[in-house]
Scaffold this active site. Structure first.
Site, PDB file in Angstrom:
ATOM      1  N   ASP A   9      45.612  40.845  24.939  1.00 38.13           N
ATOM      2  CA  ASP A   9      44.701  41.232  25.943  1.00 38.13           C
ATOM      3  C   ASP A   9      43.312  41.890  25.153  1.00 38.13           C
ATOM      4  O   ASP A   9      43.581  42.721  24.276  1.00 38.13           O
ATOM      5  CB  ASP A   9      45.326  42.519  26.819  1.00 38.13           C
ATOM      6  CG  ASP A   9      44.429  42.762  27.996  1.00 38.13           C
ATOM      7  OD1 ASP A   9      44.869  42.920  29.020  1.00 38.13           O
ATOM      8  OD2 ASP A   9      43.337  43.499  27.697  1.00 38.13           O
ATOM      9  N   ASP A 115      40.588  38.266  30.726  1.00 42.16           N
ATOM     10  CA  ASP A 115      40.701  38.642  29.593  1.00 42.16           C
ATOM     11  C   ASP A 115      42.178  38.865  28.729  1.00 42.16           C
ATOM     12  O   ASP A 115      42.332  39.583  27.707  1.00 42.16           O
ATOM     13  CB  ASP A 115      40.170  40.016  28.966  1.00 42.16           C
ATOM     14  CG  ASP A 115      40.516  41.088  29.467  1.00 42.16           C
ATOM     15  OD1 ASP A 115      41.550  41.039  30.032  1.00 42.16           O
ATOM     16  OD2 ASP A 115      40.603  42.290  28.879  1.00 42.16           O
ATOM     17  N   GLU A 116      43.036  38.042  29.309  1.00 40.76           N
ATOM     18  CA  GLU A 116      44.399  37.902  28.985  1.00 40.76           C
ATOM     19  C   GLU A 116      45.127  36.573  28.923  1.00 40.76           C
ATOM     20  O   GLU A 116      45.033  35.868  29.974  1.00 40.76           O
ATOM     21  CB  GLU A 116      45.179  39.089  29.465  1.00 40.76           C
ATOM     22  CG  GLU A 116      45.137  39.261  31.069  1.00 40.76           C
ATOM     23  CD  GLU A 116      45.952  40.065  31.638  1.00 40.76           C
ATOM     24  OE1 GLU A 116      47.263  40.428  31.271  1.00 40.76           O
ATOM     25  OE2 GLU A 116      45.830  40.537  32.961  1.00 40.76           O
TER      26      GLU A 116
HETATM   27  P1  TTP Z   1      41.287  45.039  31.560  1.00 42.51           P
HETATM   28  O1  TTP Z   1      41.961  44.129  30.212  1.00 42.51           O
HETATM   29  O2  TTP Z   1      42.121  45.734  32.392  1.00 42.51           O
HETATM   30  O3  TTP Z   1      40.416  46.122  30.819  1.00 42.51           O
HETATM   31  P2  TTP Z   1      39.460  46.219  29.529  1.00 42.51           P
HETATM   32  O4  TTP Z   1      39.684  45.118  28.635  1.00 42.51           O
HETATM   33  O5  TTP Z   1      38.120  46.562  29.792  1.00 42.51           O
HETATM   34  O6  TTP Z   1      40.041  47.269  28.614  1.00 42.51           O
HETATM   35  P3  TTP Z   1      41.446  47.535  27.678  1.00 42.51           P
HETATM   36  O7  TTP Z   1      42.191  45.916  28.081  1.00 42.51           O
HETATM   37  O8  TTP Z   1      41.035  47.630  26.370  1.00 42.51           O
HETATM   38  O9  TTP Z   1      42.297  48.606  28.327  1.00 42.51           O
HETATM   39  O10 TTP Z   1      40.184  44.260  32.303  1.00 42.51           O
HETATM   40  C1  TTP Z   1      39.468  43.148  31.599  1.00 42.51           C
HETATM   41  C2  TTP Z   1      38.264  43.150  32.204  1.00 42.51           C
HETATM   42  O11 TTP Z   1      38.106  43.068  33.785  1.00 42.51           O
HETATM   43  C3  TTP Z   1      37.326  44.456  31.914  1.00 42.51           C
HETATM   44  O12 TTP Z   1      36.564  44.465  30.816  1.00 42.51           O
HETATM   45  C4  TTP Z   1      36.363  44.385  33.252  1.00 42.51           C
HETATM   46  C5  TTP Z   1      37.234  43.865  34.393  1.00 42.51           C
HETATM   47  N1  TTP Z   1      37.832  44.786  35.181  1.00 42.51           N
HETATM   48  C6  TTP Z   1      37.153  45.090  36.503  1.00 42.51           C
HETATM   49  O13 TTP Z   1      35.861  44.588  36.750  1.00 42.51           O
HETATM   50  N2  TTP Z   1      37.349  46.004  37.341  1.00 42.51           N
HETATM   51  C7  TTP Z   1      38.645  46.618  37.133  1.00 42.51           C
HETATM   52  O14 TTP Z   1      39.214  47.337  37.997  1.00 42.51           O
HETATM   53  C8  TTP Z   1      39.340  46.108  35.810  1.00 42.51           C
HETATM   54  C9  TTP Z   1      40.804  46.858  35.831  1.00 42.51           C
HETATM   55  C10 TTP Z   1      38.988  45.473  34.867  1.00 42.51           C
HETATM   56 MG    MG Z   2      41.527  44.177  28.415  1.00 45.03          MG
END
Ligand code: TTP
Ligand code: MG
Length: 360
Positions: A9, A115-116
């Site tokens: 992730d 992103d995962e």
């Molecule tokens: P996440 O992987 O949940 O968050 P992140 O990568 O920003 O942070 P981390 O993994 O380090 O905790 O989500 C991936 C992307 O998806 C995030 O950069 C932005 C988008 N996203 C949204 O647009 N709205 C949301 O509510 C969430 C959770 C994510």
């Molecule tokens: Mg993330």
């Protein structure tokens, strides 16, 4: 032979890309999302980098709240928060490059969101080998994309996913089969994917805080409380998950939503916005790998945040814009009268999505 699964992730994905692309922003707290408009903006935060998270800002928070927290930090003499708008195309491009990079080394991969990624590493001889491979992959993503990620490795997708979140950012967490129980038990129930605020509240009322508490409930208790989802939760609490890489979270829907500048019940205006959103959704659909959709769902959020989703599943799969617009508008009608909106609450946000997508 136990399976070996990794979950990767990206860290603060959207914000990290912005930071990478604009060297002047390095090290600053960054929020990516709607325009805060000096505190009166109405959308939400997409993501915040770790600097901005220290101010209490996080994904899905109203952008006005994020603004408020940034002002408070400023008054305390802390660094200014940089607010940026989202640039979906650029994030999607980076995401595909990362996918391609992983695919260069591994055959069995599943992209679970922008992103995962899950990777099946069962072909390797040991968890130790898996760790080495994952460290190498992390290094490669860092050198090619200048981005950090966190990886979890475990005997199934559930454990891998929970583990990738365990030491964020830039973490690598390895949980071998005989460590699963000890790893899970102290974690808050919210860490189990699928437990949202609703289930959390139901369980909280029974004084269940962590996974160890959750294991005190029998299969029948959970079934009575939560129905079919209770059965799956019973297994999850025990770290069990048989799903294969490639089986979870395929893209299931394509959707768009919009928060209005002002809460409104102006039906002409709302119909027009719905039409524009339908077109955006349709455009993404025509560029996707899918050929048909069968379900159309709209979401309507009122000024007090009450939110209703209404769906219609068609008898036959469809592939045209007219069908999408027609069904969406039919679903919207009742929000202008007593059927769905008896108190005539002004509407704050509408969304539309298509589901039951098929490739044939
Ligand atoms: P996440 O992987 O949940 O968050 P992140 O990568 O920003 O942070 P981390 O993994 O380090 O905790 O989500 C991936 C992307 O998806 C995030 O950069 C932005 C988008 N996203 C949204 O647009 N709205 C949301 O509510 C969430 C959770 C994510
Ligand atoms: Mg993330």
């Amino acid at each position: 032979m136990p399976r070996i699964i990794a979950h990767l992730d990206m860290d603060a994905f959207f914000a990290a890309i912005e930071e990478r692309n604009r060297p002047r922003l390095r090290g600053k707290p960054i929020v990516v999302g709607s325009d805060p408009k000096g505190g009166i903006g109405r959308g939400v935060v997409s993501t915040a980098n770790y600097g901005a998270r220290e101010y209490g800002i996080h994904s899905a928070m109203p952008i006005s709240k994020a603004w408020e927290l940034s002002q408070k930090a400023k008054q305390e003499g802390k660094s200014d928060v940089v607010f940026l708008s989202t640039d979906g195309r650029r994030y999607a491009e980076t995401s595909s490059r990362i996918m391609a990079l992983i695919a260069k080394h591994f055959d069995c991969i599943e992209q679970a969101s922008i992103d995962e990624f899950f990777i099946d590493l069962s072909f390797l001889s040991s968890f130790e080998e898996a760790r080495k491979n994952c460290l190498k992959l992390k290094g490669e993503i860092k050198s090619k994309e200048k981005l950090n990620c966190s990886i979890g490795i475990g005997p199934n997708k559930l454990i891998a996913k929970i583990a990738s979140d365990f030491q964020k950012p830039n973490g690598l967490t390895l949980i071998e089969p005989d460590e699963v129980e000890r790893f899970l038990e102290p974690l808050a129930i919210r860490k189990i994917p699928g437990i949202g605020p609703k289930t959390e509240l139901q369980l909280c009322k029974l004084n269940i805080q962590n996974i160890k508490d959750l294991k005190k409930l029998s299969i029948n208790d959970l079934k009575q409380l939560l129905g079919k989802w209770g059965l799956s939760l019973y297994k999850k609490a025990r770290g069990e998950d048989d799903s294969l890489v490639g089986e979870w979270n395929e893209i299931k829907s394509i959707g768009e939503q919009e928060t209005f500048e002002k809460d409104t019940l102006d039906s002409n205006y709302i119909y027009e916005r719905l039409r524009i959103l339908s077109r955006d959704v349709f455009k993404r659909f025509t560029h996707s790998e899918f050929k048909n959709f069968r379900t159309i769902t709209i979401a309507v959020r009122m000024n007090d945040f009450e939110t209703k989703n209404r769906s219609r599943t068609l008898d036959e799969p469809q592939n045209n814009l007219a069908a999408l617009e027609f069904e969406a508008i039919k679903l919207l009608y009742p929000f202008f009268d007593a059927r769905e909106n008896p108190n005539r609450k002004p509407i704050r946000l509408i969304g539309i999505r298509i589901e039951k997508l098929s490739k044939k």
